[in-house]
Write a protein that holds these residues in place. Sequence first.
Motif, short mmCIF file in Angstrom:
data_model
loop_
_atom_site.label_atom_id
_atom_site.label_comp_id
_atom_site.label_asym_id
_atom_site.label_seq_id
_atom_site.Cartn_x
_atom_site.Cartn_y
_atom_site.Cartn_z
N LEU A 157 0.84 -1.19 0.00
CA LEU A 157 0.00 0.00 0.00
C LEU A 157 0.88 1.24 0.00
O LEU A 157 1.42 1.64 1.02
CB LEU A 157 -0.94 -0.01 1.20
N ASP A 211 1.11 -2.12 7.00
CA ASP A 211 0.53 -0.85 7.43
C ASP A 211 1.61 0.20 7.71
O ASP A 211 1.42 1.37 7.47
CB ASP A 211 -0.39 -1.03 8.65
N LEU A 350 -5.41 6.05 -5.66
CA LEU A 350 -5.73 4.83 -4.91
C LEU A 350 -7.21 4.48 -5.08
O LEU A 350 -7.56 3.31 -5.26
CB LEU A 350 -5.39 5.02 -3.43
N VAL A 354 -8.81 0.99 -6.29
CA VAL A 354 -9.71 0.26 -5.40
C VAL A 354 -11.09 0.09 -6.03
O VAL A 354 -11.69 -0.98 -5.97
CB VAL A 354 -9.83 0.99 -4.05
N LEU A 393 -13.95 4.61 -1.05
CA LEU A 393 -12.92 3.76 -0.43
C LEU A 393 -13.54 2.90 0.68
O LEU A 393 -13.29 1.70 0.76
CB LEU A 393 -11.79 4.61 0.14
N VAL A 394 -14.35 3.54 1.52
CA VAL A 394 -14.96 2.79 2.63
C VAL A 394 -15.93 1.74 2.09
O VAL A 394 -15.86 0.55 2.43
CB VAL A 394 -15.70 3.74 3.59
N ALA A 395 -16.84 2.19 1.21
CA ALA A 395 -17.89 1.29 0.73
C ALA A 395 -17.30 0.10 -0.03
O ALA A 395 -17.76 -1.03 0.14
CB ALA A 395 -18.86 2.07 -0.15
N MET A 397 -14.40 -1.30 0.34
CA MET A 397 -13.76 -2.24 1.25
C MET A 397 -14.80 -3.11 1.94
O MET A 397 -14.58 -4.28 2.18
CB MET A 397 -12.94 -1.49 2.30
N ILE A 398 -15.94 -2.51 2.25
CA ILE A 398 -16.94 -3.26 3.00
C ILE A 398 -17.76 -4.17 2.08
O ILE A 398 -17.97 -5.34 2.36
CB ILE A 398 -17.88 -2.30 3.77
N PRO A 401 -14.62 -5.67 -1.88
CA PRO A 401 -13.17 -5.39 -1.80
C PRO A 401 -12.42 -5.77 -3.06
O PRO A 401 -11.32 -5.28 -3.28
CB PRO A 401 -12.71 -6.23 -0.59
N ILE C 89 -19.09 1.64 11.45
CA ILE C 89 -19.31 1.62 10.01
C ILE C 89 -18.10 1.05 9.27
O ILE C 89 -18.22 0.13 8.46
CB ILE C 89 -19.60 3.04 9.48
N ALA C 90 -16.93 1.60 9.57
CA ALA C 90 -15.80 1.36 8.67
C ALA C 90 -14.90 0.21 9.10
O ALA C 90 -14.18 -0.34 8.28
CB ALA C 90 -14.98 2.63 8.53
N PRO C 93 -17.19 -4.19 10.30
CA PRO C 93 -17.48 -5.23 9.30
C PRO C 93 -16.21 -5.86 8.73
O PRO C 93 -16.28 -6.89 8.06
CB PRO C 93 -18.22 -4.46 8.19
N LEU C 94 -15.06 -5.25 8.99
CA LEU C 94 -13.82 -5.74 8.38
C LEU C 94 -12.90 -6.40 9.39
O LEU C 94 -11.70 -6.52 9.18
CB LEU C 94 -13.08 -4.57 7.72
N ARG C 99 -5.23 -7.44 6.36
CA ARG C 99 -4.77 -6.28 7.11
C ARG C 99 -4.95 -4.94 6.40
O ARG C 99 -5.27 -3.94 7.03
CB ARG C 99 -3.28 -6.50 7.39
N LEU C 100 -4.73 -4.91 5.09
CA LEU C 100 -4.78 -3.62 4.41
C LEU C 100 -6.19 -3.14 4.17
O LEU C 100 -6.42 -1.95 3.97
CB LEU C 100 -4.03 -3.71 3.07
N THR C 101 -7.17 -4.05 4.20
CA THR C 101 -8.55 -3.67 3.92
C THR C 101 -9.07 -2.62 4.91
O THR C 101 -9.53 -1.56 4.48
CB THR C 101 -9.44 -4.92 3.91
N LEU C 103 -7.37 -0.67 6.68
CA LEU C 103 -6.53 0.53 6.57
C LEU C 103 -7.02 1.42 5.43
O LEU C 103 -7.13 2.64 5.58
CB LEU C 103 -5.06 0.14 6.36
N ILE C 104 -7.35 0.81 4.30
CA ILE C 104 -7.87 1.59 3.18
C ILE C 104 -9.21 2.20 3.57
O ILE C 104 -9.50 3.36 3.28
CB ILE C 104 -8.01 0.69 1.92
N SER C 105 -10.02 1.41 4.27
CA SER C 105 -11.30 1.91 4.75
C SER C 105 -11.09 3.12 5.67
O SER C 105 -11.82 4.11 5.59
CB SER C 105 -12.02 0.80 5.48
#
Lengths: 427, 267, 300
Positions: A157, A211, A350, A354, A393-395, A397-398, A401, C89-90, C93-94, C99-101, C103-105
Amino acid sequence: MAVPVPERFKRAAMVTMISIKDVKRSLLVSLWFVFLSFPIMVIQVNPVERTVVWRWSNMLYMGIASLLLSFLVRIWLLRQERRLAQKQLSSSPQPSILHLLLKQQKFRYPLIIGGSVIVLAFPLIFSSYQANIMTTALMYIVLGLGLNIVVGLAGLLDLGYVAFYAVGAYSYALFNLHFDLGFWPALPLGGLLAALFGVLLGFPVLRLRGDYLAIVTLGFGEIIRLILENWNAFSKGPSGISNIPRPGFFGVEMSLDQAMTFMYYLMLVLLAGTIFVVNRLQDSRLGRAWVALREDETACQAMGIDKAQTKLIAFALGAFWAGLIGVIFAAKTTFVNPASFTFMESAIILSIVVLGGMGSITGIIFGALILILLPEYLRPLSEYRMLAFGAILVAMMIFKPEGLIAGSRRVYRFQAQKIQPMLKNNE
Amino acid sequence: MSKPILDVIGLTMNFGGIRALDHLDLDVYAGEIVALIGPNGAGKTTFFNCLTGMYAPAEGEIRLTSPETGKQTLLAGLKPNKITELGMARTFQNIRLFSRMTVLENVMIGRHCRTRSLIFGAIFRPRKTREEEQDTVDRSYRILEKVGLSGQVDELADNLSYGAQRRLEIARALATDPFLLLLDEPAAGMNPQETAELVDLIRRIRDDGHAVLLIEHDMKLVMTLSDRVFVLDYGEKIAQGTPAEIGVNAAVIKAYLGEEVLDEEMP
Amino acid sequence: MDYFIELFCSGLTRGAIYALIALGYTMVYGIIGLINFAHGEIYMIGAFTSFIVATVLSIYGFPLAAIVVVTGISAAIWSSAYGYTVEKIAYKPLRNAPRLTPLISAIGMSILLQNYVLLAQTSDFLPFPELIPEFAFMEPVAHIIGSSDLVILVTTAISMLLLTLFIKFTRLGKAMRATAQDKTMALLVGINVDRVISATFIVGSLLAAIGGLLIASHIGQINFAIGFIAGIKAFTAAVLGGIGSIPGAVLGSLILGLTESFATGYVSSDYEDVFAFSLLVLILILKPAGLLGRAGTGKV
């Protein structure tokens, strides 16, 4: 799979059925958001004129929006549960409609040919203003494809990708300023310098966990920008460097319109080259090693993959494309300053990767087109651009992905009796 | 007798203040199947991690000798990938496949250290690279045939059954052309039928010229399969010998069954 | 010499603010192993809520004491509410994603919150009402250390003390420590891990809100972007001290604050942020476990 019709209807009915409990919950969620957003959405103070505006309508909008969203999420969750119960998730993720469409020979060629005609004739059909916007979109596709090597394939990343973009842009600007270097020699030079920076940054960060790597690259990106901003003697500081020449074409004199059109075709060629190269990289010993590295570093090393070398190459190649586009950017706008290279720029690139789908070339093309063109053509909504990027980005990932168009794995042909190597390519 | 292909002398490993391995000696000869057994927490996997360069041992020497060239290498501070390149490959107890890659690709990754093409080869695909790629594909396919996965080459590794995943781990390790294969609990979670097939597979692997060092809890498998057995307890080697010798070794029974049982049943 | 002491004091003040934010990073990291990228934004929202509430109250002519109390409470309430919601929210669910998921969120959340405040309020810098008066007893040393510095140091010290007591002696605090040690074990002994995680976000956000309120009244102006840089610096401090370690976060923050203060004072103020970023890069590369962190062999 043949499902009896009544059964399917029943399922569809159950999917859309939402219980009273769900409604209650959604109402609560919406109430919570109304409360949450109260000070920032409703109250607007003017500390100078000492006035307060109470924007109660915002409260209503917030309530309705969060109620709707909450419903949507609930429906999605229900469907997900149902799908899990039916074990439809057993095999590989279901390809999207678009992907299926592209896979079908019947649609594939008309689509590709139609697409190419539009793309090739674009500046002839539309105004140079439109072509200019399209050029920007093409640039972001290439940036996305470059970042995809690092993030999508190798799973590193990189939040400071914009730094390499800046290196490219400034190397053209500065070499032109001091040594009168033209666009064409600057193009590879900018790419190579960026790649060199990629290696320089790559070396120390290779050992870091995912990370931490993200944060270090972010820090690196900011350091580059801050240096450009403050080292006046070197970079002319915040005011930037102007009067950077556009690319020439064998000394032909071009009007501004022609220059724009030329830029568009130049970008198109560069994009085609990038797609070709990235496709080949993906589908090679190196590309496999990147994906394996993304999946499990320890297992990779145990299988004899040189982690450091493989990561460094990914970093350098990713940076190379950022550098190339940096040079193009400088030439296109004829002006560079540090404000173009903030973290938000990295975040946009990014988001493209994504949204489109990490590791998927088609996905990234669509991702870039959506994210760059939509705000351009929906002007009234363009101020919500960055808000939407964050939400995306948030949506993603949830909910998805793997992106809109997930990268698919290649199917290989083997010749047990060694007749003739037949490497056939499926994306 | 020729030199051992793996010779471990006085290997010691500490975690904080805890001694996980205590001056361990072990050797493996070409063509052998050697088992490493011991109760949970005895340090078996730690031993593998030291051998393969994932942990840096505090003391001791590990020597690897290629049976073909006779070249001896001291594995001090070598990176895991270098050790694999020398000819010692491993599987993992907690399966670590590349889950979103296909079965075939997983094995192809194993060929990585035996192939060379890089950026230039990837982009321009000269004849040499094409041949190398095809060779990788063919060899990987043949290995999958050997472990009985040739019907699922294009499946994602994640979608395989548990037993099949274990076999894929072995296939992936075999693809690196090891002369010594380290298997970490290959039969864990397998049903009796699968275990029987595994025994057969390991024998065939040995017959193909790979020596095998395996960690296993399934005593029946260990006793039928191995030529020699090493027993570990609390990081120390408490016994070594043929399966027959180990079966009657008092120290081993004690370690496995506890002190009291031994006192009661062995007057 | 006075200059040195002045720099030292302003360094301590900076450090104190960083510490208030850094604790949120370190606590969350300790429990779910996530760099909560949006934490800087929680701090910004704390500052913004303070700004809105304080300005409204002062326009309507409330006395200073009432303004301070109500502002503090509102900042605390809304910051924690945002922290809690962001987690739900962010990140929730993850929980089991790669691990990176998350973080991106988290990065997405950060961008989202920044632009939410930008759109709902303004991009301009806004003057923050004066909440901390110049104390008369500080007069003799006013050229070295201001009243607001003193307030910041004292408030931070009290917050740290309360946090320590909370973690050491309350049930929830103990549950937090247990969860940080071993999540599975905590679950097995009947700790509601979800609730502990929520509590961690709330406590972290609360501290960030205090930091936001203090810094806003100290500097006297705010805008929507203050969270980004402050967040990264506080994260630097947390890593410097050893991420996951609460005393480490405080120590790291003080070191970072002092370094920045002296570097800008004696070297150049142009590169203020460069020092922090360089420090971040250097620590992560040279000593990723930090000063008080545990270095461990990764599990294979």
